[in-house]
Design a protein around this motif. Sequence first.
Motif, mmCIF file in Angstrom:
data_model
loop_
_atom_site.group_PDB
_atom_site.id
_atom_site.type_symbol
_atom_site.label_atom_id
_atom_site.label_comp_id
_atom_site.label_asym_id
_atom_site.label_seq_id
_atom_site.Cartn_x
_atom_site.Cartn_y
_atom_site.Cartn_z
ATOM 1 N N LEU A 92 0.943 -1.405 -0.169
ATOM 2 C CA LEU A 92 0.225 0.000 -0.319
ATOM 3 C C LEU A 92 0.749 1.249 0.241
ATOM 4 O O LEU A 92 0.624 1.964 -0.971
ATOM 5 N N SER A 93 1.841 0.941 0.509
ATOM 6 C CA SER A 93 3.167 2.222 0.764
ATOM 7 C C SER A 93 3.157 2.423 -0.404
ATOM 8 O O SER A 93 3.549 3.848 -1.441
ATOM 9 N N GLU A 94 3.612 1.383 -0.976
ATOM 10 C CA GLU A 94 4.404 1.562 -2.620
ATOM 11 C C GLU A 94 3.935 2.415 -3.254
ATOM 12 O O GLU A 94 3.802 3.208 -4.151
ATOM 13 N N ASN A 95 1.997 1.949 -3.675
ATOM 14 C CA ASN A 95 0.822 2.744 -4.733
ATOM 15 C C ASN A 95 0.596 4.416 -3.905
ATOM 16 O O ASN A 95 1.093 4.472 -4.877
ATOM 17 N N LEU A 96 0.415 4.959 -2.863
ATOM 18 C CA LEU A 96 0.183 5.465 -2.568
ATOM 19 C C LEU A 96 1.916 6.704 -2.783
ATOM 20 O O LEU A 96 1.563 7.805 -3.361
ATOM 21 N N SER A 97 2.948 6.677 -2.163
ATOM 22 C CA SER A 97 3.968 6.965 -2.993
ATOM 23 C C SER A 97 4.642 7.288 -4.621
ATOM 24 O O SER A 97 4.043 8.442 -4.942
ATOM 25 N N SER A 98 3.920 6.541 -5.053
ATOM 26 C CA SER A 98 3.836 6.352 -7.157
ATOM 27 C C SER A 98 2.448 7.013 -7.262
ATOM 28 O O SER A 98 2.476 7.691 -8.149
ATOM 29 N N LEU A 99 1.173 7.412 -6.507
ATOM 30 C CA LEU A 99 0.927 8.797 -6.650
ATOM 31 C C LEU A 99 0.911 10.114 -5.798
ATOM 32 O O LEU A 99 0.128 10.627 -6.588
ATOM 33 N N GLY A 100 2.225 10.125 -5.392
ATOM 34 C CA GLY A 100 2.324 11.598 -4.621
ATOM 35 C C GLY A 100 1.604 11.925 -3.568
ATOM 36 O O GLY A 100 1.426 12.762 -3.239
ATOM 37 N N VAL A 101 1.149 10.786 -3.159
ATOM 38 C CA VAL A 101 1.108 11.007 -1.371
ATOM 39 C C VAL A 101 1.921 11.108 -0.617
ATOM 40 O O VAL A 101 2.976 10.534 -0.346
ATOM 41 N N ASP A 102 1.638 11.827 0.361
ATOM 42 C CA ASP A 102 2.200 13.037 1.073
ATOM 43 C C ASP A 102 2.968 11.975 2.086
ATOM 44 O O ASP A 102 2.218 11.407 2.494
ATOM 45 N N GLY A 103 4.274 11.968 2.016
ATOM 46 C CA GLY A 103 4.625 10.412 3.244
ATOM 47 C C GLY A 103 4.157 11.084 4.430
ATOM 48 O O GLY A 103 4.614 9.824 5.735
ATOM 49 N N THR A 104 3.836 12.229 5.405
ATOM 50 C CA THR A 104 3.640 12.170 6.591
ATOM 51 C C THR A 104 2.337 11.856 7.219
ATOM 52 O O THR A 104 2.093 11.229 8.081
ATOM 53 N N VAL A 105 1.537 11.124 6.121
ATOM 54 C CA VAL A 105 0.477 10.752 6.274
ATOM 55 C C VAL A 105 0.004 9.415 5.887
ATOM 56 O O VAL A 105 -0.994 8.516 5.576
ATOM 57 N N PHE A 106 1.210 8.563 5.323
ATOM 58 C CA PHE A 106 1.473 7.787 4.929
ATOM 59 C C PHE A 106 0.467 6.281 5.913
ATOM 60 O O PHE A 106 -0.356 5.359 5.769
ATOM 61 N N ARG A 107 0.714 6.353 6.633
ATOM 62 C CA ARG A 107 0.663 5.851 7.966
ATOM 63 C C ARG A 107 -0.842 5.559 8.494
ATOM 64 O O ARG A 107 -1.550 4.324 8.758
ATOM 65 N N VAL A 110 -2.861 3.974 5.023
ATOM 66 C CA VAL A 110 -2.242 2.584 5.251
ATOM 67 C C VAL A 110 -3.158 1.894 6.304
ATOM 68 O O VAL A 110 -4.308 0.774 5.974
ATOM 69 N N ASN A 111 -3.040 2.481 7.504
ATOM 70 C CA ASN A 111 -3.890 1.772 8.875
ATOM 71 C C ASN A 111 -5.657 2.369 8.274
ATOM 72 O O ASN A 111 -5.461 0.717 8.767
ATOM 73 N N ALA A 112 -6.023 2.655 7.815
ATOM 74 C CA ALA A 112 -7.247 2.952 7.471
ATOM 75 C C ALA A 112 -7.703 2.150 6.103
ATOM 76 O O ALA A 112 -8.463 1.497 6.773
ATOM 77 N N ILE A 113 -7.007 1.501 5.215
ATOM 78 C CA ILE A 113 -7.190 0.608 4.197
ATOM 79 C C ILE A 113 -7.583 -0.708 4.925
ATOM 80 O O ILE A 113 -8.346 -1.630 5.047
ATOM 81 N N ILE A 114 -6.237 -1.254 5.896
ATOM 82 C CA ILE A 114 -5.912 -2.173 6.219
ATOM 83 C C ILE A 114 -7.446 -2.386 7.424
ATOM 84 O O ILE A 114 -8.132 -3.687 7.427
ATOM 85 N N ASP A 115 -7.899 -1.540 8.605
ATOM 86 C CA ASP A 115 -8.678 -1.804 9.100
ATOM 87 C C ASP A 115 -9.823 -1.397 8.696
ATOM 88 O O ASP A 115 -11.351 -2.610 9.019
#
Length: 268
Positions: A92-107, A110-115
């Motif tokens: 999920l982090s790799e995909n968010l990064s490739s979309l240009g999502v800011d690294g400060t909100v990754f976690r 990602v946690n919201a998607i998994i939950d």
Amino acid sequence: MAIVYGDFMYYVKLKQPIVDREELEHLYSELPCVGVTALVQIFHQVEYKLIDCLHDGSRTDLGSFHNSESDERSCKFVIGDSTDFFTAVHGLSENLSSLGVDGTVFRNIVNAIIDYGRHRRKHVANRGRKVLPLHVSIKKEQRVYLHYGRYLMHMATIRESTAQRTDYGMVPASVPALGKLLKRVRMDEGESENPSRRTTTTESDDEKGLKQNYCCTLCLGDFGSSAISMPCSHLFHGGCIFRWLSMSHYCPACGYQVPTSDQNQHHV
């Protein structure tokens, strides 16, 4: 024109789309039966909120616009197998990064998607499922400041005024005095008027000379059709000089002193 990208906000929406369950599980029949596999589609769009910084330090919202097309990525992870948790986070982090999502909100995302996947897996309608489709919509609202140099210049002036007031005992000018002493000057017609009532006067040679300078010395912005004249004949934007005089009773150009509230009370 100075353009600065300011603060931003992310909005995330999670949902389970309605699809043909049998057809979906037939397409992914080769998946191992070690849990429920979440098929995640991530849609990302950036919306820009335009804000114009004005001469007097205020801001005007010019509305928003967004990219005509959203970027899209897809990935999958197994829900319920603790050994695959880090694999899910990594994918999920790799995909968010490739979309240009800011690294400060990754976690958080990602946690919201998994939950959310774990929550939907337990839903009664999803019992016995082998494949669970999930849609993730991410919108980034980015503030864009136009003419940002005006804002920086205004803030620098305010800081300087505050420091001078602290160092030299400056106090705000008297509001009643401003109504009597300040005049609005028409830059195109050569007329001046009191801001509180409309009275036309004949401008002096000094005022005519000042009109050759169409720049407010507080914000360095052009005057346009009108300006405010101090008793010492120096011209400023209305918003700039009123904000200045709310903290300091000195003309910022020559040091001319406008009466203060304390002085007015002394003369009563």
